[in-house]
Design an enzyme around this catalytic site. Structure first.
Site, PDB file in Angstrom:
ATOM      1  N   HIS A   1     -23.359  57.583  -0.708  1.00  0.00           N
ATOM      2  CA  HIS A   1     -23.219  56.680  -1.865  1.00  0.00           C
ATOM      3  C   HIS A   1     -24.490  56.714  -2.720  1.00  0.00           C
ATOM      4  O   HIS A   1     -24.422  56.737  -3.950  1.00  0.00           O
ATOM      5  CB  HIS A   1     -22.989  55.239  -1.400  1.00  0.00           C
ATOM      6  CG  HIS A   1     -21.714  55.004  -0.642  1.00  0.00           C
ATOM      7  ND1 HIS A   1     -21.679  54.392   0.580  1.00  0.00           N
ATOM      8  CD2 HIS A   1     -20.426  55.291  -0.956  1.00  0.00           C
ATOM      9  CE1 HIS A   1     -20.419  54.301   0.992  1.00  0.00           C
ATOM     10  NE2 HIS A   1     -19.648  54.844   0.090  1.00  0.00           N
TER      11      HIS A   1
ATOM     12  N   LYS B   1     -10.537  42.028   6.404  1.00  0.00           N
ATOM     13  CA  LYS B   1     -10.080  41.893   7.787  1.00  0.00           C
ATOM     14  C   LYS B   1     -10.801  42.880   8.698  1.00  0.00           C
ATOM     15  O   LYS B   1     -11.208  42.533   9.782  1.00  0.00           O
ATOM     16  CB  LYS B   1      -8.574  42.146   7.854  1.00  0.00           C
ATOM     17  CG  LYS B   1      -7.779  40.868   7.987  1.00  0.00           C
ATOM     18  CD  LYS B   1      -6.307  41.162   8.198  1.00  0.00           C
ATOM     19  CE  LYS B   1      -5.477  40.451   7.132  1.00  0.00           C
ATOM     20  NZ  LYS B   1      -4.201  41.094   6.891  1.00  0.00           N
TER      21      LYS B   1
ATOM     22  N   ARG C   1     -16.010  64.179  -1.979  1.00  0.00           N
ATOM     23  CA  ARG C   1     -16.673  64.874  -0.864  1.00  0.00           C
ATOM     24  C   ARG C   1     -15.970  66.165  -0.524  1.00  0.00           C
ATOM     25  O   ARG C   1     -16.589  67.158  -0.204  1.00  0.00           O
ATOM     26  CB  ARG C   1     -16.652  63.986   0.388  1.00  0.00           C
ATOM     27  CG  ARG C   1     -17.621  62.867   0.341  1.00  0.00           C
ATOM     28  CD  ARG C   1     -17.312  61.852   1.395  1.00  0.00           C
ATOM     29  NE  ARG C   1     -16.145  61.076   1.021  1.00  0.00           N
ATOM     30  CZ  ARG C   1     -15.816  59.931   1.582  1.00  0.00           C
ATOM     31  NH1 ARG C   1     -16.538  59.460   2.573  1.00  0.00           N
ATOM     32  NH2 ARG C   1     -14.763  59.268   1.178  1.00  0.00           N
TER      33      ARG C   1
ATOM     34  N   SER D   1     -18.768  55.794   5.486  1.00  0.00           N
ATOM     35  CA  SER D   1     -19.129  54.509   6.103  1.00  0.00           C
ATOM     36  C   SER D   1     -18.405  54.330   7.432  1.00  0.00           C
ATOM     37  O   SER D   1     -18.994  53.841   8.400  1.00  0.00           O
ATOM     38  CB  SER D   1     -18.754  53.355   5.173  1.00  0.00           C
ATOM     39  OG  SER D   1     -19.442  53.442   3.972  1.00  0.00           O
TER      40      SER D   1
HETATM   41  P1  ADP Z   1     -13.360  53.456  -0.785  1.00  0.00           P
HETATM   42  O1  ADP Z   1     -13.025  52.636   0.400  1.00  0.00           O
HETATM   43  O2  ADP Z   1     -12.855  52.947  -2.086  1.00  0.00           O
HETATM   44  O3  ADP Z   1     -13.165  54.960  -0.601  1.00  0.00           O
HETATM   45  P2  ADP Z   1     -16.141  53.884  -0.253  1.00  0.00           P
HETATM   46  O4  ADP Z   1     -17.192  52.872  -0.237  1.00  0.00           O
HETATM   47  O5  ADP Z   1     -15.815  54.582   1.009  1.00  0.00           O
HETATM   48  O6  ADP Z   1     -14.886  53.223  -0.938  1.00  0.00           O
HETATM   49  O7  ADP Z   1     -16.501  54.974  -1.326  1.00  0.00           O
HETATM   50  C1  ADP Z   1     -16.717  54.679  -2.663  1.00  0.00           C
HETATM   51  C2  ADP Z   1     -16.760  55.965  -3.428  1.00  0.00           C
HETATM   52  O8  ADP Z   1     -17.832  56.757  -2.940  1.00  0.00           O
HETATM   53  C3  ADP Z   1     -15.529  56.846  -3.294  1.00  0.00           C
HETATM   54  O9  ADP Z   1     -15.339  57.521  -4.508  1.00  0.00           O
HETATM   55  C4  ADP Z   1     -15.887  57.814  -2.212  1.00  0.00           C
HETATM   56  O10 ADP Z   1     -15.203  59.045  -2.352  1.00  0.00           O
HETATM   57  C5  ADP Z   1     -17.361  58.007  -2.514  1.00  0.00           C
HETATM   58  N1  ADP Z   1     -18.117  58.418  -1.343  1.00  0.00           N
HETATM   59  C6  ADP Z   1     -18.178  57.864  -0.129  1.00  0.00           C
HETATM   60  N2  ADP Z   1     -18.991  58.545   0.706  1.00  0.00           N
HETATM   61  C7  ADP Z   1     -19.454  59.590  -0.025  1.00  0.00           C
HETATM   62  C8  ADP Z   1     -20.308  60.698   0.256  1.00  0.00           C
HETATM   63  N3  ADP Z   1     -20.829  60.912   1.456  1.00  0.00           N
HETATM   64  N4  ADP Z   1     -20.560  61.557  -0.741  1.00  0.00           N
HETATM   65  C9  ADP Z   1     -20.010  61.388  -1.957  1.00  0.00           C
HETATM   66  N5  ADP Z   1     -19.186  60.387  -2.293  1.00  0.00           N
HETATM   67  C10 ADP Z   1     -18.910  59.503  -1.339  1.00  0.00           C
END
Ligand code: ADP
Length: 166
Positions: free
Chosen positions: A22, A48, A97, A135
C-alpha cells in the site's frame, strides 16, 4: 472536465493493516496527485472479520505517513464515489498486483464510472518485491508466528504483534 487545483486523489481499501505494498502505491500516487486521502472503508462484512478497527487502521496509516503532510487518512461509509466527491477528489487510486486483481478492479472502476462520470480510476503497479504482499497474508503469517517485518512498517509491526499477543 475542469481540473481541480490541487489534484486530490482518494486511495480506498480495507488496509487491515497497511502494508509496504500500500505504501508503495501511495508514494507513486504522489507523482500524479498533490494530496492523497487514504480512505478506510467501513463495511459490515469487513468490520466483522477485521483484525484492527477502522479507527485503528486510520491511526496506523497516519503514523506510517507521519513525515508526509500531503497524505491523510480517513474512514468512510457509503459509496466511494460520494465520499470522493465530498472530498473534492476526482481521482481514485487502486493498485494492481497481478492478473488476479484485474477482473474485480475493472468491474469496480466501470461501476464507479457509471455512478459518477467525473471520477477517474487510476491503476498503479507496485515494485515487484512488493507485489505479493497482502494484508490478509500478513495477518495470517504473523498469527502463525512468521516474520512479517519486511512487509509492514515498524509501527504497524509493533501494533500487529501486540494485537496478536493480547
Ligand atoms: P480491498 O479490500 O479493497 O482490496 P486493500 O486494502 O486490500 O483493499 O487494497 C486496497 C488497494 O490496494 C487495492 O487496489 C489493492 O489491489 C491494492 N493493494 C493491496 N496490496 C497491494 C500491494 N502489495 N501492491 C500493490 N497494490 C496493493
Amino acid at each position: 472536465m475542469t481540473r481541480p487545483n490541487p489534484t486530490i486523489a482518494l486511495y480506498p481499501g480495507s488496509f487491515d493493516p497497511i502494508t509496504r505494498g500500500h505504501e508503495d502505491i501511495v508514494r507513486r500516487g504522489l507523482r500524479v496527485a498533490d494530496r492523497i486521502i487514504v480512505a478506510v472503508a467501513h463495511t459490515s462484512t469487513q468490520s466483522k472479520r477485521g483484525l484492527f478497527s477502522v479507527d485503528e487502521r486510520v491511526e496506523l496509516i497516519s503514523e506510517v505517513f507521519d513525515d508526509e503532510d500531503r497524505i491523510e487518512a480517513m474512514g468512510f461509509r457509503g459509496l466511494l464515489v460520494d465520499f470522493a466527491a465530498a472530498q473534492g477528489a476526482h481521482l481514485v487510486l487502486r493498485g494492481l498486483r497481478a492478473v488476479s486483481d484485474f477482473e474485480y478492479e475493472l468491474q469496480m472502476a466501470q461501476m464507479n464510472q457509471e455512478l459518477n462520470a467525473d471520477i477517474e480510476t487510476l491503476f498503479l503497479v507496485p515494485e515487484v518485491s512488493n507485489s505479493f504482499i497482502s494484508s490478509s497474508l500478513v495477518r495470517e503469517v504473523a498469527a502463525l508466528g512468521g516474520d512479517v517485518s519486511s512487509f509492514v512498517s515498524p509501527s504497524v509491526l509493533e501494533r500487529l504483534l501486540a494485537k496478536l499477543d493480547g
